[in-house]
Design a protein around this motif. Sequence first.
Motif, short mmCIF file in Angstrom:
data_model
loop_
_atom_site.label_atom_id
_atom_site.label_comp_id
_atom_site.label_asym_id
_atom_site.label_seq_id
_atom_site.Cartn_x
_atom_site.Cartn_y
_atom_site.Cartn_z
N GLN A 173 50.12 28.72 37.25
CA GLN A 173 48.80 28.70 37.87
C GLN A 173 48.49 29.98 38.64
O GLN A 173 47.35 30.46 38.61
CB GLN A 173 48.69 27.51 38.81
N ARG A 174 49.46 30.54 39.33
CA ARG A 174 49.23 31.74 40.14
C ARG A 174 50.56 32.46 40.25
O ARG A 174 51.61 31.82 40.24
CB ARG A 174 48.69 31.34 41.52
N ALA A 330 40.20 29.48 37.85
CA ALA A 330 41.28 30.45 38.05
C ALA A 330 40.78 31.70 38.75
O ALA A 330 41.46 32.27 39.62
CB ALA A 330 41.90 30.81 36.70
N MET A 334 41.94 33.22 42.47
CA MET A 334 42.32 34.60 42.76
C MET A 334 41.57 35.15 43.96
O MET A 334 42.08 36.01 44.68
CB MET A 334 42.02 35.51 41.55
N ASN A 342 45.84 36.22 45.22
CA ASN A 342 46.90 36.54 44.27
C ASN A 342 46.38 36.49 42.85
O ASN A 342 45.32 35.91 42.58
CB ASN A 342 48.07 35.55 44.41
N VAL A 344 46.33 35.48 38.77
CA VAL A 344 46.55 34.30 37.94
C VAL A 344 46.86 34.80 36.53
O VAL A 344 46.54 35.93 36.17
CB VAL A 344 45.32 33.36 37.92
#
Length: 396
Positions: A173-174, A330, A334, A342, A344
């Motif tokens: 996911q990240r 997503a 981010m 962060n 993705v």
Amino acid sequence: MQAATATAGLAAITGCLGGGGGGGESSWRTQELAAVPAEEYDALYEPSDEDETGETINHLTWTGYDASNVQDPFRDQFDCDTQLDLFTSNPQAFNRLQSGEWEQFHQATFDMAWLPDLAEAELIRPLNYEEWEPYTFDKYIDMFTKDEGYAYAFLDEDDYSFDIDGTMYGVPQRFGWASFVVNKDTVNQADYSSYDAAWMEDYDVGVYDLMFWAIQIIMLREGIDPYKEHTDEEVEQVRQATFDLFDNAKTLLPDFASMNQAMKSGEIDIGFISGSWINGTLRRGGDLQFEAHVPEEGGVIWVETTCMMKGDQPTVSDNYLAYMQQGETAKNLMWPTSGGTNAVPHQTAIDELNDEQREVLRIDEIPDIVDNSVFYTGVPDLEKFEPIWREAKSRI
């Protein structure tokens, strides 16, 4: 990622509408360890009138996932609620689930190294890879696909080791990296090409009291593989390097916010350790001179990976997992309205970033960073290093 504070929750409202999952089959929802199917691609993105219940998705995860721009679209579309319980430590969160708190959650997002522990403890369900692939891995940048050898969502169920041909247990996911943060305005580029800069008397160094990641970075600096059993000689080597680091440090910082403030105020030139999650609080504010730099010794790549818990599941649980993989979701993850910033693995989300966001997130540098780093798969004898860290702290 790791800069979370405490638990966050929102009051539940009624009226959840959810798809049946797996072509109307619902047995997996009430069987503790049944595999999770997925409806025909795109079907999970829309609510169904067939299931009207007063449900809430309970998600144990990191800061950023709770942001309003991440959660509100799902709540509005499916006329339901999500409750996010935020944690800051994989081991502590795992212990919570293992002690019985798994019954309180439907999904949990851990760094990928914890998938084997979660599966072996029978806390999470397997996922049907072929059915979930269009919602997940088909959407990812190349380095997160099976074709490129990404194995950290799949487990060999004989020994729970990562195996690209194994059973799918999680959804990336990240992701980001652990390394150290430097002020490029005050630290010489030739010096920060190595972690040695944090051991130099030339710079003011702050040590973040986060032994778990720091010990791994110290091992990389010492040329030691973090992810194996360590000899007495290697433990002693890490001990001396850790003591030398603390002897050189100006200050010990209790949390990530304190380290950011020390960087921002100019109290320190180098923060050891840090990582890409520095972007969320410093770089996003325009201070691009602060960089979670990965030097020649490499960094450690973590991938937050969402798992489905065993036990009863709400009718919208598979819808929520699919929703979190959509490009717009997503992208919002981010660049959340609150919490860490962060990258993705979702190609569509990355493609939609503007130039400022790409620079803050260092998107164009990520392939080189990953190539020069190791994926975090767990330190098997971490307990050997905990006393070293405790003793080192007394030296500041």
